[in-house]
Design a protein around this motif. Structure first.
Motif, PDB file in Angstrom:
ATOM      1  N   ILE A 270      53.412 126.370 146.794  1.00  0.00           N
ATOM      2  CA  ILE A 270      53.097 126.389 145.342  1.00  0.00           C
ATOM      3  C   ILE A 270      53.655 127.677 144.686  1.00  0.00           C
ATOM      4  O   ILE A 270      53.034 128.596 145.198  1.00  0.00           O
ATOM      5  CB  ILE A 270      51.585 125.833 145.241  1.00  0.00           C
TER       6      ILE A 270
ATOM      7  N   ARG B  38      54.882 119.297 140.518  1.00  0.00           N
ATOM      8  CA  ARG B  38      54.250 118.239 141.119  1.00  0.00           C
ATOM      9  C   ARG B  38      55.631 117.415 141.546  1.00  0.00           C
ATOM     10  O   ARG B  38      55.548 116.917 142.811  1.00  0.00           O
ATOM     11  CB  ARG B  38      53.420 117.212 140.268  1.00  0.00           C
ATOM     12  N   GLN B  39      56.624 117.175 140.967  1.00  0.00           N
ATOM     13  CA  GLN B  39      57.723 116.454 141.382  1.00  0.00           C
ATOM     14  C   GLN B  39      58.364 117.245 142.395  1.00  0.00           C
ATOM     15  O   GLN B  39      58.794 116.654 143.537  1.00  0.00           O
ATOM     16  CB  GLN B  39      58.622 116.140 140.181  1.00  0.00           C
TER      17      GLN B  39
ATOM     18  N   LEU C 286      56.980 119.246 144.910  1.00  0.00           N
ATOM     19  CA  LEU C 286      56.086 118.998 146.090  1.00  0.00           C
ATOM     20  C   LEU C 286      56.363 117.530 146.460  1.00  0.00           C
ATOM     21  O   LEU C 286      56.224 117.336 147.645  1.00  0.00           O
ATOM     22  CB  LEU C 286      54.687 119.231 145.575  1.00  0.00           C
ATOM     23  N   GLN C 287      56.431 116.604 145.792  1.00  0.00           N
ATOM     24  CA  GLN C 287      56.688 115.187 146.244  1.00  0.00           C
ATOM     25  C   GLN C 287      57.994 114.886 146.814  1.00  0.00           C
ATOM     26  O   GLN C 287      57.976 114.361 147.769  1.00  0.00           O
ATOM     27  CB  GLN C 287      56.664 114.391 144.896  1.00  0.00           C
TER      28      GLN C 287
ATOM     29  N   LEU D 147      50.551 118.916 147.463  1.00  0.00           N
ATOM     30  CA  LEU D 147      50.153 118.254 146.287  1.00  0.00           C
ATOM     31  C   LEU D 147      48.878 117.803 146.104  1.00  0.00           C
ATOM     32  O   LEU D 147      48.497 117.798 145.021  1.00  0.00           O
ATOM     33  CB  LEU D 147      51.094 116.997 146.619  1.00  0.00           C
TER      34      LEU D 147
ATOM     35  N   LEU E  26      46.963 120.695 144.461  1.00  0.00           N
ATOM     36  CA  LEU E  26      47.444 120.931 143.037  1.00  0.00           C
ATOM     37  C   LEU E  26      46.768 119.442 142.405  1.00  0.00           C
ATOM     38  O   LEU E  26      46.148 119.928 141.179  1.00  0.00           O
ATOM     39  CB  LEU E  26      48.998 120.745 142.950  1.00  0.00           C
ATOM     40  N   ASP E  27      46.843 118.247 142.618  1.00  0.00           N
ATOM     41  CA  ASP E  27      45.911 117.393 141.948  1.00  0.00           C
ATOM     42  C   ASP E  27      44.592 117.514 141.801  1.00  0.00           C
ATOM     43  O   ASP E  27      44.145 117.307 140.890  1.00  0.00           O
ATOM     44  CB  ASP E  27      46.508 116.043 142.695  1.00  0.00           C
TER      45      ASP E  27
END
Length: 383
Positions: free
Chosen positions: A244, A262-263, A265-266, A274, A277-278
């Motif tokens: 991150i 986020r994108q 990490l996906q 992820l 982060l969420d």
């Protein structure tokens, strides 16, 4: 005027001078019979000098610069295993104590107050979990040696932090710290002690911690929330937070920078990162600012009327957006000023450090954020 009220007003005035901006007694919890106001003022703002005892000391010029800027306190972590007979030979223990003595001599000459922090590593922490009696003996022997050095310096300038981040159960630590404090008090009758709770000394661990009977104690908490922000770009490649970077503060699901991260990490299938982060995004809805994280500490102080210091807090520089880091630092010290708490930045010149690696001097923007000379930068500047 009652003596307790007079002591409170003196403390507020001293803290106001030390913090550099007005502090009024009505904003702070009354501390009528605990630590001397002059000592609380000395602990009002400072930095951790991690690495001094087992590495290279900071330059005198840097220490002078920080003192002129208004820093009054240095927390000096002493690697516990280097002063414990179980882990270090006599020669190593004596060499460590000589370094400590030299550090205290220099810091005292420059006008600093110093807290000597018994700072354990993995070897002691394993012993602490597995063999309580042996661990207590080692702590006592360490403090017997440290006290021999500290006695050469004024009691109102050098303080004793009994153990950094005790890594055992809360009930056991409560019993141990009471015994350890009594032992150290016998060695250093007029020295202010510093203690904290378990669970990395988080503010939300204080409600389960009872103040000691000894009145001359400051209670230390550490603050790194939200860790997904403060520890992003983690040095360990196996840690999910290593993946991150660029996460702004405050964290908001609608922030384009957060959405882009986020994108990313996906796309990289960084599942653990992820998830962290969420979790932080969800928590930010309930805890959008540092005051919500630190509120349990203030509630505990209101209940028990004991002094508090945030003697570790900081943001790892490797991955955090600069303006977000400044904003977070400014919020933490603003909260401390508003509640008459002391603070001690982690750290001086390493990964979280306030020193600019390019110049070897204190980063002026970080200093302004810490000392309250500027308001926290507007949130939109990172977007």
């Amino acid at each position: 005027m009652p003596a307790s009220r007079r002591r409170l007003l003196i403390a507020a005035m001293l803290l106001s001078i030390s913090f550099g901006s007005p502090v009024f007694a009505d904003n702070c919890v009354s501390l009528p019979s605990t630590v001397a106001p002059e000592r609380l003022a000395a602990l009002s703002r400072g930095f951790n000098a991690d690495g001094w005892i087992n590495g290279a000391p900071p330059s005198r010029a840097l220490l002078q610069q920080l003192r002129r800027a208004g820093m009054s306190h240095v927390r000096l972590p002493v690697p516990a295993e280097r002063v414990m007979p179980r882990f270090a030979a006599k020669a190593e223990r004596e060499a460590t104590l000589r370094v400590l003595g030299n550090a205290l001599k220099q810091l005292t000459s420059l006008g600093y107050s110093t807290s000597v922090d018994l700072h354990p590593g993995e070897r002691f922490n394993r012993l602490h979990k597995d063999d309580p009696d042996a661990a207590l003996r080692e702590m006592q022997e360490a403090w017997r040696a440290l006290a021999d050095v500290m006695r050469s310096y004024p009691d109102d300038r050098v303080f004793a932090e009994l153990l950094n981040e005790p890594d055992i159960e809360a009930d056991r630590w409560q019993r141990e710290v009471e015994a350890l404090a009594a032992f150290v008090r016998g060695l250093l009758p007029a020295t202010t002690l510093i203690v904290g709770p378990v669970n990395w000394q988080r503010a939300d661990s204080l409600p389960g911690f009872r103040p000691l009977a000894d009145p001359d104690v400051v209670y230390a908490i550490h603050f790194y929330d939200p860790m997904v922000f403060t520890h992003q770009g983690h040095w360990d490649e196996q840690d999910p937070l290593h993946h991150i970077r660029g996460l702004p503060y405050p964290i908001s699901a609608g922030d384009p920078a957060v959405q882009a991260l986020r994108q990313d990490l996906q796309d990289r299938n960084a599942v653990k990162a992820l998830g962290m982060l969420d979790t932080a995004i969800a928590a930010a809805k309930d805890k959008p600012a540092v005051d919500r994280w630190l509120a349990p500490g203030f509630a505990w102080q209101q209940q028990f009327s004991r002094p508090i210091i945030v003697n570790e807090f900081g943001v790892l520089k490797a991955g955090a957006p600069r303006e977000s880091r400044l904003r977070w630092l400014a919020e933490v010290t603003a909260y401390a000023r508003e509640h008459c708490w002391g603070w001690t930045h982690w750290e001086l010149a390493q990964g979280f450090g306030l020193v600019d690696a390019a110049t070897g001097r204190a980063d002026p923007d970080v200093m302004r954020a810490l000392l309250g000379a500027i308001r926290a930068p507007a949130a939109r500047r990172d977007r």
